[in-house]
Design an enzyme around this catalytic site. Sequence first.
Site, PDB file in Angstrom:
ATOM      1  CB  ALA A 156      -0.907  -0.006   1.228  1.00 19.24           C
ATOM      2  N   PRO A 157       0.311   2.374  -0.480  1.00 16.85           N
ATOM      3  CG  PRO A 157      -0.985   3.896  -1.715  1.00 16.85           C
ATOM      4  CD  PRO A 157      -1.012   2.507  -1.128  1.00 16.85           C
ATOM      5  CB  SER A 196       4.153   5.096  -8.456  1.00 17.70           C
ATOM      6  OG  SER A 196       5.185   4.162  -8.205  1.00 17.70           O
ATOM      7  CD  GLU A 253      -7.291  -0.309  -7.782  1.00 16.92           C
ATOM      8  OE1 GLU A 253      -7.269   0.735  -8.460  1.00 16.92           O
ATOM      9  OE2 GLU A 253      -8.271  -1.068  -7.722  1.00 16.92           O
ATOM     10  CD  GLU A 280       9.326   2.170   2.589  1.00 17.13           C
ATOM     11  OE1 GLU A 280       8.153   2.222   2.169  1.00 17.13           O
ATOM     12  OE2 GLU A 280      10.310   2.257   1.853  1.00 17.13           O
ATOM     13  CE  LYS A 324       6.549  -2.272   1.265  1.00 13.08           C
ATOM     14  NZ  LYS A 324       6.593  -0.966   1.964  1.00 13.08           N
ATOM     15  CD  GLU A 334       0.090   9.760  -9.758  1.00  9.17           C
ATOM     16  OE1 GLU A 334       1.010   8.939  -9.807  1.00  9.17           O
ATOM     17  OE2 GLU A 334      -1.036   9.497  -9.293  1.00  9.17           O
ATOM     18  CB  CYS A 372      -4.713   7.706  -7.102  1.00 11.29           C
ATOM     19  SG  CYS A 372      -5.999   6.951  -6.126  1.00 11.29           S
TER      20      CYS A 372
HETATM   21  P1  NAD Z   1       5.114   3.983  -4.548  1.00 13.89           P
HETATM   22  O1  NAD Z   1       4.822   3.230  -5.783  1.00 13.89           O
HETATM   23  O2  NAD Z   1       6.418   4.691  -4.433  1.00 13.89           O
HETATM   24  O3  NAD Z   1       5.065   3.010  -3.285  1.00 13.89           O
HETATM   25  C1  NAD Z   1       3.918   2.232  -2.999  1.00 13.89           C
HETATM   26  C2  NAD Z   1       4.330   1.072  -2.130  1.00 13.89           C
HETATM   27  O4  NAD Z   1       5.212   0.231  -2.866  1.00 13.89           O
HETATM   28  C3  NAD Z   1       5.072   1.446  -0.849  1.00 13.89           C
HETATM   29  O5  NAD Z   1       4.641   0.598   0.194  1.00 13.89           O
HETATM   30  C4  NAD Z   1       6.513   1.155  -1.204  1.00 13.89           C
HETATM   31  O6  NAD Z   1       7.320   0.830  -0.086  1.00 13.89           O
HETATM   32  C5  NAD Z   1       6.352  -0.056  -2.098  1.00 13.89           C
HETATM   33  N1  NAD Z   1       7.470  -0.318  -3.011  1.00 13.89           N
HETATM   34  C6  NAD Z   1       8.382   0.576  -3.506  1.00 13.89           C
HETATM   35  N2  NAD Z   1       9.249  -0.064  -4.318  1.00 13.89           N
HETATM   36  C7  NAD Z   1       8.879  -1.366  -4.343  1.00 13.89           C
HETATM   37  C8  NAD Z   1       9.390  -2.524  -5.003  1.00 13.89           C
HETATM   38  N3  NAD Z   1      10.458  -2.458  -5.796  1.00 13.89           N
HETATM   39  N4  NAD Z   1       8.746  -3.706  -4.812  1.00 13.89           N
HETATM   40  C9  NAD Z   1       7.671  -3.790  -4.010  1.00 13.89           C
HETATM   41  N5  NAD Z   1       7.154  -2.728  -3.348  1.00 13.89           N
HETATM   42  C10 NAD Z   1       7.748  -1.529  -3.515  1.00 13.89           C
HETATM   43  O7  NAD Z   1       3.868   4.954  -4.327  1.00 13.89           O
HETATM   44  P2  NAD Z   1       3.677   6.035  -3.191  1.00 13.89           P
HETATM   45  O8  NAD Z   1       4.589   7.168  -3.506  1.00 13.89           O
HETATM   46  O9  NAD Z   1       3.727   5.396  -1.846  1.00 13.89           O
HETATM   47  O10 NAD Z   1       2.141   6.459  -3.423  1.00 13.89           O
HETATM   48  C11 NAD Z   1       1.741   7.328  -4.398  1.00 13.89           C
HETATM   49  C12 NAD Z   1       1.285   6.575  -5.646  1.00 13.89           C
HETATM   50  O11 NAD Z   1       0.217   5.688  -5.338  1.00 13.89           O
HETATM   51  C13 NAD Z   1       0.724   7.498  -6.703  1.00 13.89           C
HETATM   52  O12 NAD Z   1       1.198   7.104  -7.972  1.00 13.89           O
HETATM   53  C14 NAD Z   1      -0.785   7.272  -6.614  1.00 13.89           C
HETATM   54  O13 NAD Z   1      -1.500   7.577  -7.777  1.00 13.89           O
HETATM   55  C15 NAD Z   1      -0.841   5.836  -6.284  1.00 13.89           C
HETATM   56  N6  NAD Z   1      -2.154   5.497  -5.692  1.00 13.89           N
HETATM   57  C16 NAD Z   1      -3.060   4.818  -6.457  1.00 13.89           C
HETATM   58  C17 NAD Z   1      -4.307   4.505  -5.931  1.00 13.89           C
HETATM   59  C18 NAD Z   1      -5.326   3.767  -6.751  1.00 13.89           C
HETATM   60  O14 NAD Z   1      -6.329   3.348  -6.169  1.00 13.89           O
HETATM   61  N7  NAD Z   1      -5.126   3.554  -8.037  1.00 13.89           N
HETATM   62  C19 NAD Z   1      -4.620   4.873  -4.617  1.00 13.89           C
HETATM   63  C20 NAD Z   1      -3.675   5.565  -3.875  1.00 13.89           C
HETATM   64  C21 NAD Z   1      -2.434   5.873  -4.420  1.00 13.89           C
END
Ligand code: NAD
Length: 504
Positions: free
Chosen positions: A158-159, A238, A259, A187, A184, A392, A293
């Site tokens: 999750a983000p 992302s 997502e 962080e 997870k 974005e 998002c």
């Molecule tokens: P992110 O992609 O950087 O991180 C999301 C999660 O992935 C975090 O828990 C992170 O620790 C984990 N992660 C990072 N690298 C990874 C890897 N190599 N392998 C596995 N896990 C890994 O996103 P963010 O900055 O935390 O959140 C913002 C993003 O989330 C934006 O792009 C937003 O649009 C998206 N988002 C989408 C929705 C939806 O429903 N579509 C909802 C909320 C947020």
Amino acid sequence: MGNRFQVKDRFADGAQYIDGRLRPGTSGRSHTVVDPATGQEVLTYELAGTADVDEAVAAAKRAFPAWSAATPGERSDALHRLAGVLAEQAEDFAYAESLQCGKPVKLSTEFDVPGTIDNTAFFAGAARHLQGQAAGEYSGDHTSYVRREAIGVVGSIAPWNYPLQMAAWKILPAIAAGNTIVLKPAELTPLTSLMFAQAAKEAGIPDGVVNIVTGAGRDAGEHLVGHPDVVMTSFTGSTAVGKRVAEIATATVKRLHLELGGKAPFLVFDDADLEAAAHGAVAASLINTGQDCTAATRAYVQRPLHDAFVARVAELMETVRLGDPFAPTTDLGPLVSHAQRDRVAAFVERARAYATVVTGGEAPGGELAEGAYYRPTLISGAAQDSEVVQSEIFGPVLVVLPFDTDDEGLALANDTPYGLAASAWSRDLYRANRATRELKAGCVWVNDHIPIISEMPHGGYKASGFGKDMSTYSFEEYTQVKHVMYDNTAVAAKDWHRTIFGDR
Ligand code: NAD
């Protein structure tokens, strides 16, 4: 607000929740959760490493047989109790969510927390209503029916933007359908996911059904996605990280739910109610400090309304009150981190070379200078293929562009890689109806932008991913369907055997 509990005391045993108890991570590395409104430390915790993920997955695997064998009614009862525990602790959840994200407390108390309680109550009901094809004699000689079964241990990631709601969106459909889960969270924002797991235990959900590993994406995250005992990956984050997650999940043949990012268009036709559209654009671009998002990010306004829309949106943005997230009068909090604020500011600085920053475009000084604040920002005059229109930004920034014909407006709205959400603003039923058909997005609003409800699906088209959160559609992700076929003839030489045993 009340209930400002001591976070360090509450998580003194660690920030991993495995098999029903808190414990420290064993990666050998720590992370500090920072209050983005002040820059002050909230909690320093030991991150999960691969060994912690292995233990969490093992706990979830042990819990699966009994939890998946519980009746839908038993799982439903447990989720109803969980909704009650969450409601009792609503103030604690709102406090922790605002503290770790910088969300205005009116947002966490009126949106994040009640939304999560409602989701929990929804899945408590939905757990008893799994759907399938009617049993019947479709071949004539057999009775066929489907079983909709839990699939096993789900690994979810999750983000940080809506940590509590994202945890709930992952955990609830998974466990309502009889799966067990290892989640997870990001962080930066582990607190409310851990509290949700603790609430599940208080509600009587057995140990091991819900586990939380708070580790870095590259090690704990990738290890969870690739783990051989995890049968499904559900990822929200992302698009860039989603692609990496998809590679790992595909290599280990996992069911995958993604997502991903969004860049929602906000399409204003020339017969729209200008005042409603301007208010809608400000609220929908600034909610959660734009870290949403589905936030309105690109307003396309038909030329006769364009200039008046820009002026009114700028005027309304300037009335939005930045401040302490815990002050009831604060409309807009900081971004989640100073790094995220600097990333947003860099987008705006680069845009000055090719567009006009109508309002905002700076961090406030004075009392807010230590926090990760950024003023509501409106940009006009950017080209469709420019960075601020295509990428974005994930901050309080709205870009406005004009269009002439309806065809052009719809084409521009669809012209990014993303397809999560969109809105159309018009008082003409036929125009609005056409927009709902032609906008390529998983959610299209008419004369509004942002509201979501537990009963309806949330999920993307195009590079915004696939699969649905919330609603009974999410059971398509979290269950597998088995066809069961009984022979009704009781004869040894069945009719279809002629394909093997000679002529008819
Ligand atoms: P992110 O992609 O950087 O991180 C999301 C999660 O992935 C975090 O828990 C992170 O620790 C984990 N992660 C990072 N690298 C990874 C890897 N190599 N392998 C596995 N896990 C890994 O996103 P963010 O900055 O935390 O959140 C913002 C993003 O989330 C934006 O792009 C937003 O649009 C998206 N988002 C989408 C929705 C939806 O429903 N579509 C909802 C909320 C947020």
